[in-house]
Design a protein around this motif. Structure first.
Motif, PDB file in Angstrom:
ATOM      1  N   ARG A  38       0.791  -1.291  -0.016  1.00  0.00           N
ATOM      2  CA  ARG A  38      -0.148  -0.119  -0.055  1.00  0.00           C
ATOM      3  C   ARG A  38       0.874   1.218   0.024  1.00  0.00           C
ATOM      4  O   ARG A  38       0.719   2.300  -0.825  1.00  0.00           O
ATOM      5  N   ASP A  39       2.060   1.188   0.729  1.00  0.00           N
ATOM      6  CA  ASP A  39       2.802   2.455   0.795  1.00  0.00           C
ATOM      7  C   ASP A  39       3.526   2.602  -0.676  1.00  0.00           C
ATOM      8  O   ASP A  39       3.576   3.721  -0.982  1.00  0.00           O
ATOM      9  N   LEU A  40       3.840   1.494  -1.220  1.00  0.00           N
ATOM     10  CA  LEU A  40       4.203   1.831  -2.567  1.00  0.00           C
ATOM     11  C   LEU A  40       3.241   2.368  -3.599  1.00  0.00           C
ATOM     12  O   LEU A  40       3.825   3.184  -4.279  1.00  0.00           O
ATOM     13  N   GLU A  41       2.215   1.810  -3.455  1.00  0.00           N
ATOM     14  CA  GLU A  41       1.125   2.102  -4.362  1.00  0.00           C
ATOM     15  C   GLU A  41       0.862   3.523  -4.144  1.00  0.00           C
ATOM     16  O   GLU A  41       0.880   4.397  -5.063  1.00  0.00           O
ATOM     17  N   ALA A  42       0.911   3.877  -2.815  1.00  0.00           N
ATOM     18  CA  ALA A  42       0.586   5.524  -2.513  1.00  0.00           C
ATOM     19  C   ALA A  42       1.901   6.469  -3.160  1.00  0.00           C
ATOM     20  O   ALA A  42       1.661   7.587  -3.356  1.00  0.00           O
ATOM     21  N   ALA A  45       3.176  -2.246  -6.750  1.00  0.00           N
ATOM     22  CA  ALA A  45       3.620  -3.120  -6.132  1.00  0.00           C
ATOM     23  C   ALA A  45       3.952  -4.186  -6.819  1.00  0.00           C
ATOM     24  O   ALA A  45       4.852  -5.098  -6.245  1.00  0.00           O
ATOM     25  N   LYS A  46       3.196  -4.862  -7.550  1.00  0.00           N
ATOM     26  CA  LYS A  46       3.360  -5.991  -8.312  1.00  0.00           C
ATOM     27  C   LYS A  46       4.627  -6.077  -9.016  1.00  0.00           C
ATOM     28  O   LYS A  46       5.103  -7.065  -9.467  1.00  0.00           O
ATOM     29  N   ASP A  47       5.098  -4.846  -9.398  1.00  0.00           N
ATOM     30  CA  ASP A  47       6.579  -4.961  -9.881  1.00  0.00           C
ATOM     31  C   ASP A  47       7.762  -5.027  -9.043  1.00  0.00           C
ATOM     32  O   ASP A  47       8.907  -5.124  -9.496  1.00  0.00           O
ATOM     33  N   MET A  48       7.155  -5.190  -7.843  1.00  0.00           N
ATOM     34  CA  MET A  48       8.518  -4.950  -6.743  1.00  0.00           C
ATOM     35  C   MET A  48       8.400  -6.160  -5.845  1.00  0.00           C
ATOM     36  O   MET A  48       7.398  -6.497  -5.331  1.00  0.00           O
TER      37      MET A  48
END
Length: 435
Positions: free
Chosen positions: A321-325, A330-333
């Motif tokens: 969620r933090d990455l998306e924000a 996130a699916k790429d990480m």
């Protein structure tokens, strides 16, 4: 129902449960009769199909449902009889029963909560940081507020540290332009580290409308692998040089900070109050961290793997969620579970220890403590009464403040037991980048 408990290893247990098949068959028949009342079967009006026909269509599904319900119900009944505290989710499996078709056997493997015995705190040293708030800290904060309101005024002299410049630039490596190496009307402030040192040094001393070629060496650890360790040439044209002007600390400045009558002393008093509130919050957080570490140090505890795995999952979800924000998919990480294992173990251990400390010492959050905590939150808002009302509109909203009060109660309890030493902590160190 017959239930036999096995201890497999550590916190792992297995319940072997035996049920009369006749009871299950009876429930299947009863369930099929209910299904038959509304079942739509080709060739028959709804509710008129013979029970045998209904069984052919729905028998397998109904039996599976009944078995699932019986497994769940009898497992938790056995758990209650054995007075077990199940940690996480059980794993169910059927047990071969060829020797007696009149019985249904299944096994449930699970973990139980550990017995928590908090270690001796009397001899444990805990550091409690102390940071006084003086006029110097107020002055530093006012300087930060002034810098946040900096205005830039065009000048005709050469660019120097602290000036904002607007430039056009184009970079090449071995005469070839590279991606991201050019821009027009690009602003930056010299000396803030926004650009590489070679680049900034090349811009220093340039005047409006002046152009020059600047040699820049990219460091070996540069984030772009294509440029790391390479030398580039940037053709730079300065289009504007502006000098920073900080606002004076006067009535107008005070009004900008919300002091309606422009009283500078009122402004300083309000700033001091805000600093003291933030300093208190940060000092409390550091002291709390030291207390939590002390509890971990003195307490040996076995952790249920199931709870750690659940916590790892929560931490991974939060990280995504933090990455998306931040605009990162996130699916790429890749997020390997082992990255979160230590943090998850710590959080699970603290949760179990805190629960035991609260229970053993009657440290539950009192209503007046929760209200005081919310009022403290609300102080930083323009309409504190609205904040207080919002929290009390729904019981769910009180969970956060209640949890914080519980932790504070534990902190005060531990500090009362342990050997506490105060240590001066510089304001800049406490505030970090904000100071």
């Amino acid at each position: 129902m017959q239930a036999q408990l096995e201890t497999l290893s550590g916190l792992e247990r297995r319940l072997n449960i035996v049920l009369p098949m006749a009871d299950i068959d009876a429930q299947v028949v009863e369930r099929l009769k209910r299904v038959a009342r509304t079942a739509k079967i080709q060739g028959f009006r709804p509710g008129k199909a013979p029970i045998k026909i209904v069984e052919q269509s729905y028998g397998a599904q109904v039996r599976e449902e009944v078995l699932g319900e019986q497994v769940q119900q009898n497992f938790y009944r056995a758990v209650a009889e054995q007075k077990l505290r199940v940690a996480g989710y059980p794993r169910f499996e059927s047990v071969s029963n060829e020797d007696n078709a009149d019985l249904f056997k299944f096994a449930a493997t699970f973990e139980v909560y550990p017995e928590v015995k908090v270690g001796e705190l009397a001899g444990k040293e805990i550091e409690k940081p102390v940071t006084p708030v003086t006029d110097a800290e107020v002055d530093k904060t006012i300087d930060i507020l002034r810098k946040q309101r900096t205005r830039f005024t065009r000048v005709e002299r050469a660019a120097a540290d602290g000036d904002r410049v607007i430039i056009d630039f184009k970079g090449t490596v071995d005469g070839v332009a590279f991606e991201g190496g050019s821009a027009e009307n690009f602003p930056f402030v010299i000396g803030q580290g926004q650009m590489l040192a070679d680049f900034e040094n090349g811009v220093k001393g340039m005047k409006e409308d002046e152009s020059r070629d600047v040699n820049v060496s990219f460091p070996a650890e540069y984030h772009s692998k294509e440029l790391a360790g390479k030398d580039a040439v940037f053709t730079i044209t300065v289009k504007n040089v502006a000098e920073a002007q900080l606002p004076e600390v006067d009535a107008e400045f005070a009004k900008q900070l919300g002091i309606e009558d422009g009283d500078v002393e009122k402004m300083r008093a309000e700033i001091r109050k805000n600093i003291e509130r933030e300093v208190k919050r940060r000092l409390s957080a550091r002291t709390k961290e030291n207390v939590m570490q002390a509890l971990l140090d003195v307490t040996e505890i076995d952790l249920p793997k199931a709870l750690v795995e659940l916590e790892v999952g929560r931490l991974m979800d939060q990280a995504r969620r933090d990455l998306e924000a931040r605009g990162i998919k996130a699916k790429d990480m890749p997020l390997p579970a082992e990255l979160f294992a230590k943090q998850a173990e710590r959080r699970v251990a603290l949760g179990l220890i805190l629960a035991e400390v609260v229970k053993a010492n009657e440290l539950d959050a009192k209503p007046e403590q929760i209200e005081a905590m919310i009022k403290e939150f609300a102080e930083s808002y323009e309409q504190p009464e609205d904040v207080l009302k919002w929290y009390y509109e729904s019981p769910d909203r009180l969970e956060g403040p209640t949890s914080m009060v519980l932790e504070d109660n534990v902190v005060q309890f531990v500090l009362g037991k342990a050997k506490v030493s105060e240590k001066d902590l510089p304001f800049e160190e406490l505030m970090g980048n904000q100071a």
